[in-house]
Design a protein around this motif. Structure first.
Motif, PDB file in Angstrom:
ATOM      1  N   ASP A   1     -53.401 -71.650 113.844  1.00 29.23           N
ATOM      2  CA  ASP A   1     -52.141 -72.381 114.011  1.00 29.23           C
ATOM      3  C   ASP A   1     -51.460 -72.001 115.320  1.00 29.23           C
ATOM      4  O   ASP A   1     -50.921 -72.871 116.030  1.00 29.23           O
TER       5      ASP A   1
ATOM      6  N   GLN B   1     -47.665 -84.082 113.686  1.00 29.56           N
ATOM      7  CA  GLN B   1     -49.039 -83.971 113.198  1.00 29.56           C
ATOM      8  C   GLN B   1     -49.250 -82.768 112.292  1.00 29.56           C
ATOM      9  O   GLN B   1     -50.131 -82.791 111.437  1.00 29.56           O
ATOM     10  N   HIS B   2     -48.460 -81.717 112.477  1.00 30.24           N
ATOM     11  CA  HIS B   2     -48.668 -80.471 111.733  1.00 30.24           C
ATOM     12  C   HIS B   2     -47.375 -80.104 110.999  1.00 30.24           C
ATOM     13  O   HIS B   2     -46.385 -79.704 111.624  1.00 30.24           O
ATOM     14  N   ARG B   3     -47.396 -80.260 109.696  1.00 30.88           N
ATOM     15  CA  ARG B   3     -46.195 -80.014 108.898  1.00 30.88           C
ATOM     16  C   ARG B   3     -45.791 -78.539 108.927  1.00 30.88           C
ATOM     17  O   ARG B   3     -44.602 -78.222 109.019  1.00 30.88           O
ATOM     18  N   TYR B   4     -46.781 -77.632 108.860  1.00 33.14           N
ATOM     19  CA  TYR B   4     -46.457 -76.202 108.864  1.00 33.14           C
ATOM     20  C   TYR B   4     -45.798 -75.797 110.185  1.00 33.14           C
ATOM     21  O   TYR B   4     -44.789 -75.065 110.201  1.00 33.14           O
ATOM     22  N   ILE B   5     -46.339 -76.279 111.301  1.00 29.70           N
ATOM     23  CA  ILE B   5     -45.774 -75.948 112.604  1.00 29.70           C
ATOM     24  C   ILE B   5     -44.374 -76.522 112.741  1.00 29.70           C
ATOM     25  O   ILE B   5     -43.485 -75.903 113.330  1.00 29.70           O
ATOM     26  N   SER B   6     -44.148 -77.711 112.168  1.00 33.40           N
ATOM     27  CA  SER B   6     -42.810 -78.298 112.202  1.00 33.40           C
ATOM     28  C   SER B   6     -41.806 -77.426 111.458  1.00 33.40           C
ATOM     29  O   SER B   6     -40.696 -77.171 111.951  1.00 33.40           O
TER      30      SER B   6
ATOM     31  N   THR C   1     -53.107 -73.676 118.218  1.00 32.13           N
ATOM     32  CA  THR C   1     -52.653 -75.061 118.351  1.00 32.13           C
ATOM     33  C   THR C   1     -51.311 -75.124 119.070  1.00 32.13           C
ATOM     34  O   THR C   1     -51.083 -75.991 119.929  1.00 32.13           O
TER      35      THR C   1
ATOM     36  N   THR D   1     -47.970 -66.478 110.659  1.00 34.94           N
ATOM     37  CA  THR D   1     -48.677 -67.564 111.333  1.00 34.94           C
ATOM     38  C   THR D   1     -50.113 -67.138 111.632  1.00 34.94           C
ATOM     39  O   THR D   1     -50.340 -66.077 112.222  1.00 34.94           O
TER      40      THR D   1
ATOM     41  N   LEU E   1     -46.752 -82.933 118.366  1.00 37.68           N
ATOM     42  CA  LEU E   1     -47.360 -81.809 117.650  1.00 37.68           C
ATOM     43  C   LEU E   1     -46.677 -81.578 116.312  1.00 37.68           C
ATOM     44  O   LEU E   1     -47.343 -81.368 115.285  1.00 37.68           O
TER      45      LEU E   1
ATOM     46  N   SER F   1     -50.611 -76.488 123.505  1.00 35.92           N
ATOM     47  CA  SER F   1     -49.711 -77.572 123.900  1.00 35.92           C
ATOM     48  C   SER F   1     -48.584 -77.080 124.800  1.00 35.92           C
ATOM     49  O   SER F   1     -47.625 -77.825 125.043  1.00 35.92           O
TER      50      SER F   1
END
Length: 291
Positions: free
Chosen positions: A125, A223-228, A128, A121, A220, A132
């Motif tokens: 990222d 909005q963010h595919r990688y974080i998901s 971000t 990571t 969150l 949150s």
């Protein structure tokens, strides 16, 4: 052999552009620039990979500019290489400033170095993710959640301390640092559903944890595919660890191990059961499933 000799002669001696080839090799500065280019293009991704690439490429263009000024005496070659050196230098300074400006609290630094950084990571990222969330303190013997009373409205990750998980007063397992406090509850609900805890989570020591509010985290992840994908992997792995922690505590009969992955066939671990009995048990179970 003669044919190869004539081909070489056509390529070198009778070249339509380079009628006369330079016999001596270029100076050390030119070769140093070439080496820097080769090594520079081997850099990786991410902030530190970009710093590596632009630093070596910048030095390579600087060496090429010096070579053009001293050995070749060509103003156009010098100008282009010097301009590229300036661009690389400016990019290096900009990226270094971005890396320096990313600072975290101690809990987030521990969390990043222990859990997120090994997964590749990047710092932006993780920033971000951290922005949150909030860091919360839970004192000893205080409850994070109470069975049948506390609503599931957040996801938390333990940073320090130890949490005891019980159901109806009976001990289930511990939660240790860098494990989620409520991953099974989070995974059991859809974004539009609500629920309450079926277990009680009590701090055995003074604890610190990072917490994400449910609605804010869903936003969150949308909005963010990688974080998901990252949270999906972390939560799935955490749930598996908790299941194995429960599995290690469960025994049947004469202290034979009960495997939660194969609850219908735990008897197979018993040495008293013959092969024919095992076969009959498997066939009966299969017929029951077919029905």
């Amino acid at each position: 052999m003669e044919r190869n000799s004539s081909l070489w002669k056509n390529l070198i001696d009778e070249h339509p552009v380079c009628t006369i080839w330079k016999q001596e090799a270029e100076g050390a500065i030119y070769h140093l620039a070439s080496i820097l280019f080769v090594v520079g293009f081997m850099g990786g991704s991410g902030f530190f990979g970009l710093l590596y690439v632009f630093s070596l490429l910048g030095l390579g263009f600087l060496c090429s500019a010096i070579w053009a000024w001293v050995d070749v005496c060509a103003a156009d070659i010098f100008s282009w290489n010097f301009i590229l050196f300036v661009i690389c230098f400016m990019r290096f300074v900009h990226i270094a400033y971005q890396v320096r400006s990313i600072t975290f609290a101690r809990e987030f630094q521990l969390l990043y170095s222990s859990l997120f950084q090994p997964l590749g990571t990047s710092l932006p990222d993780f920033r971000t993710i951290a922005m949150s969330s909030e860091v919360v303190t839970l004192e000893k013997e205080h409850c994070y959640a109470m069975q049948g009373k506390t609503s599931i409205d957040k996801l938390s990750l333990l940073v320090s301390g130890r949490i005891r998980v019980t159901v109806d007063g009976e001990f289930l397992h511990y939660i240790f640092p860098f494990q989620f406090l409520d991953s099974p509850e989070w995974d059991s609900l859809k974004p539009t559903e609500e629920g309450i805890f079926q277990v009680t989570l009590t701090a055995e020591t003074d604890c610190r944890y990072v917490s994400w509010r449910r609605k804010k985290l869903y936003l969150l992840l949308a909005q963010h595919r990688y974080i998901s994908r990252l949270f999906s992997v972390l939560i799935g792995s955490d749930i598996a660890d908790k299941l194995y922690a429960l599995n290690d505590r469960v025994y049947i009969g004469k202290r034979y191990h009960y495997d939660i992955r194969l609850p219908n066939f735990y008897q197979m671990s018993s040495p008293e059961m013959s092969r024919s009995a095992l076969t009959e048990h498997f066939q009966n179970s299969r017929r029951h499933c077919d029905k």
